[in-house]
Design a protein around this motif. Structure first.
Motif, PDB file in Angstrom:
ATOM      1  N   THR A  86      66.729  11.587 121.737  1.00 46.54           N
ATOM      2  CA  THR A  86      66.979  10.215 122.178  1.00 46.54           C
ATOM      3  C   THR A  86      68.449   9.933 122.431  1.00 46.54           C
ATOM      4  N   VAL A  87      69.333  10.326 121.520  1.00 49.58           N
ATOM      5  CA  VAL A  87      70.765  10.038 121.698  1.00 49.58           C
ATOM      6  C   VAL A  87      71.285  10.682 122.980  1.00 49.58           C
ATOM      7  N   ALA A  88      70.931  11.936 123.201  1.00 48.70           N
ATOM      8  CA  ALA A  88      71.391  12.642 124.402  1.00 48.70           C
ATOM      9  C   ALA A  88      70.817  12.023 125.668  1.00 48.70           C
ATOM     10  N   LEU A  89      69.518  11.704 125.667  1.00 53.92           N
ATOM     11  CA  LEU A  89      68.890  11.142 126.858  1.00 53.92           C
ATOM     12  C   LEU A  89      69.471   9.775 127.197  1.00 53.92           C
ATOM     13  N   ARG A  90      69.689   8.933 126.190  1.00 58.09           N
ATOM     14  CA  ARG A  90      70.263   7.609 126.436  1.00 58.09           C
ATOM     15  C   ARG A  90      71.693   7.724 126.968  1.00 58.09           C
ATOM     16  N   THR A  91      72.449   8.678 126.439  1.00 58.48           N
ATOM     17  CA  THR A  91      73.819   8.870 126.908  1.00 58.48           C
ATOM     18  C   THR A  91      73.845   9.303 128.369  1.00 58.48           C
ATOM     19  N   LEU A  92      72.972  10.214 128.737  1.00 59.14           N
ATOM     20  CA  LEU A  92      72.922  10.674 130.125  1.00 59.14           C
ATOM     21  C   LEU A  92      72.484   9.551 131.061  1.00 59.14           C
ATOM     22  N   GLN A  93      71.515   8.753 130.633  1.00 54.33           N
ATOM     23  CA  GLN A  93      71.087   7.623 131.456  1.00 54.33           C
ATOM     24  C   GLN A  93      72.217   6.609 131.616  1.00 54.33           C
ATOM     25  N   MET A 107      77.446  12.674 134.929  1.00 45.79           N
ATOM     26  CA  MET A 107      76.163  12.927 134.279  1.00 45.79           C
ATOM     27  C   MET A 107      75.828  14.419 134.326  1.00 45.79           C
ATOM     28  N   ARG A 108      76.026  15.039 135.481  1.00 44.31           N
ATOM     29  CA  ARG A 108      75.693  16.446 135.618  1.00 44.31           C
ATOM     30  C   ARG A 108      76.579  17.324 134.739  1.00 44.31           C
ATOM     31  N   GLN A 109      77.855  16.981 134.625  1.00 43.74           N
ATOM     32  CA  GLN A 109      78.739  17.719 133.725  1.00 43.74           C
ATOM     33  C   GLN A 109      78.301  17.559 132.278  1.00 43.74           C
ATOM     34  N   ALA A 110      77.891  16.351 131.923  1.00 42.77           N
ATOM     35  CA  ALA A 110      77.443  16.100 130.552  1.00 42.77           C
ATOM     36  C   ALA A 110      76.142  16.845 130.253  1.00 42.77           C
ATOM     37  N   MET A 111      75.224  16.896 131.213  1.00 45.70           N
ATOM     38  CA  MET A 111      73.992  17.650 131.027  1.00 45.70           C
ATOM     39  C   MET A 111      74.303  19.102 130.679  1.00 45.70           C
ATOM     40  N   ARG A 112      75.214  19.689 131.423  1.00 48.45           N
ATOM     41  CA  ARG A 112      75.556  21.096 131.196  1.00 48.45           C
ATOM     42  C   ARG A 112      76.186  21.281 129.814  1.00 48.45           C
ATOM     43  N   ARG A 113      77.065  20.373 129.421  1.00 50.53           N
ATOM     44  CA  ARG A 113      77.711  20.479 128.111  1.00 50.53           C
ATOM     45  C   ARG A 113      76.699  20.385 126.976  1.00 50.53           C
ATOM     46  N   LEU A 114      75.760  19.464 127.105  1.00 54.17           N
ATOM     47  CA  LEU A 114      74.749  19.302 126.050  1.00 54.17           C
ATOM     48  C   LEU A 114      73.879  20.537 125.926  1.00 54.17           C
ATOM     49  N   TRP A 115      73.496  21.100 127.064  1.00 53.75           N
ATOM     50  CA  TRP A 115      72.661  22.307 127.010  1.00 53.75           C
ATOM     51  C   TRP A 115      73.442  23.510 126.500  1.00 53.75           C
ATOM     52  N   ARG A 116      74.732  23.574 126.781  1.00 51.48           N
ATOM     53  CA  ARG A 116      75.532  24.686 126.250  1.00 51.48           C
ATOM     54  C   ARG A 116      75.633  24.584 124.729  1.00 51.48           C
ATOM     55  N   MET A 117      75.784  23.358 124.211  1.00 55.66           N
ATOM     56  CA  MET A 117      75.778  23.189 122.760  1.00 55.66           C
ATOM     57  C   MET A 117      74.455  23.691 122.179  1.00 55.66           C
ATOM     58  N   GLU A 118      73.361  23.375 122.872  1.00 53.38           N
ATOM     59  CA  GLU A 118      72.026  23.689 122.352  1.00 53.38           C
ATOM     60  C   GLU A 118      71.703  25.168 122.428  1.00 53.38           C
ATOM     61  N   TYR A 119      71.973  25.794 123.568  1.00 53.86           N
ATOM     62  CA  TYR A 119      71.490  27.156 123.799  1.00 53.86           C
ATOM     63  C   TYR A 119      72.571  28.229 123.746  1.00 53.86           C
ATOM     64  N   THR A 153      73.492   1.320 122.295  1.00 51.12           N
ATOM     65  CA  THR A 153      73.274  -0.118 122.108  1.00 51.12           C
ATOM     66  C   THR A 153      72.858  -0.826 123.386  1.00 51.12           C
ATOM     67  N   GLU A 154      72.987  -0.141 124.512  1.00 49.65           N
ATOM     68  CA  GLU A 154      72.586  -0.719 125.795  1.00 49.65           C
ATOM     69  C   GLU A 154      71.066  -0.585 125.929  1.00 49.65           C
ATOM     70  N   PRO A 155      70.314  -1.676 125.903  1.00 43.47           N
ATOM     71  CA  PRO A 155      68.847  -1.566 125.925  1.00 43.47           C
ATOM     72  C   PRO A 155      68.306  -0.930 127.202  1.00 43.47           C
ATOM     73  N   ASP A 156      69.025  -1.087 128.299  1.00 39.72           N
ATOM     74  CA  ASP A 156      68.533  -0.544 129.569  1.00 39.72           C
ATOM     75  C   ASP A 156      68.455   0.975 129.560  1.00 39.72           C
ATOM     76  N   THR A 157      69.270   1.624 128.735  1.00 38.52           N
ATOM     77  CA  THR A 157      69.231   3.093 128.726  1.00 38.52           C
ATOM     78  C   THR A 157      67.899   3.592 128.177  1.00 38.52           C
ATOM     79  N   LEU A 158      67.471   3.022 127.069  1.00 37.72           N
ATOM     80  CA  LEU A 158      66.188   3.423 126.501  1.00 37.72           C
ATOM     81  C   LEU A 158      65.033   2.995 127.398  1.00 37.72           C
TER      82      LEU A 158
END
Length: 222
Positions: A86-93, A107-119, A153-158
């Protein structure tokens, strides 16, 4: 002009692999790609899509085969898997909505960074602290910690992530990535593709060039 909608979940290794392929073809085909985060677990549950214990070892072996050829960075799954994205998805949105410049480059740079942390680092980007750590040093116009906090905290992201999930449920989708292809623009009915290995089918549908993965990723800096 053709448009592609790419639905992904951070907690999906094939979304990661598919993203790296999609980025290559986005440039090769000069096509607009709309990346949309969603909850994979909810879609799979709704579709009654469960993994067989016999299938999981094959899936991970297939990931290693693909990353071995393409050199997409991959060292394994994080010890905590699956996890709550949830935290990652809301941040990307949030990045997608607030900073859409250059085809959502941030957003695309952040997606890559998050996946590099994960995998690569094998750390699940589940907590606010982990997501902040993954996104530090990206060229945000404001402090990255501020962005991650604001996204929670931004409701629109969720709301957007939930709506993306419901849209896929209505389409009877069942996994990630799910890719919608509009050959002549969004006014037409799209073709739906599932998985990170359907780009030859998409290329044929669009009448675009398809390259074998070794050639597509040749001399690639990932």
């Amino acid at each position: 002009m053709a448009e592609i909608v790419f639905y992904f979940d951070c907690a999906s290794v094939f979304s990661y692999i598919g993203f790296e392929f999609m980025e290559k073809y986005r440039e090769l085909w000069n096509v607009k790609v709309d990346y949309r985060p969603f909850y994979l677990d909810k879609v799979m549950t709704r579709a009654k899509n469960t993994f067989s214990p016999n299938k999981l070892p094959y899936l991970f072996a297939d990931v290693r085969r693909t990353t071995g050829v393409t050199k997409i960075p991959f060292k394994g799954m994080p010890p905590k898997y699956p996890y709550d994205p949830t935290v990652a998805l809301r941040t990307l949105q949030y990045l997608k909505t607030k900073y859409p410049q250059n085809d959502n480059q941030l957003m695309r740079q952040a997606m890559r960074r998050l996946w590099r942390m994960e995998y690569v680092d094998r750390t699940a980007p589940e907590s606010i602290g982990n997501v902040k750590e993954a996104l530090r040093e990206l060229p945000f116009p404001v402090d990255s910690d501020t962005i991650v906090d604001a996204a929670q905290t931004e409701p629109d992201t969720l709301d957007a992530v939930v709506q993306n999930t419901r849209s896929l449920e209505k389409m009877r989708a069942f996994g990630a990535p799910t890719i919608l292809v509009y050959k002549n623009g969004p006014s037409e009915r799209p073709q739906m593709y599932f998985g990170s290995d359907r780009f030859e089918h998409i290329a044929i549908h669009l009448g675009e060039e398809f390259l074998p993965m070794k050639q597509l990723f040749a001399n690639s800096k990932l």
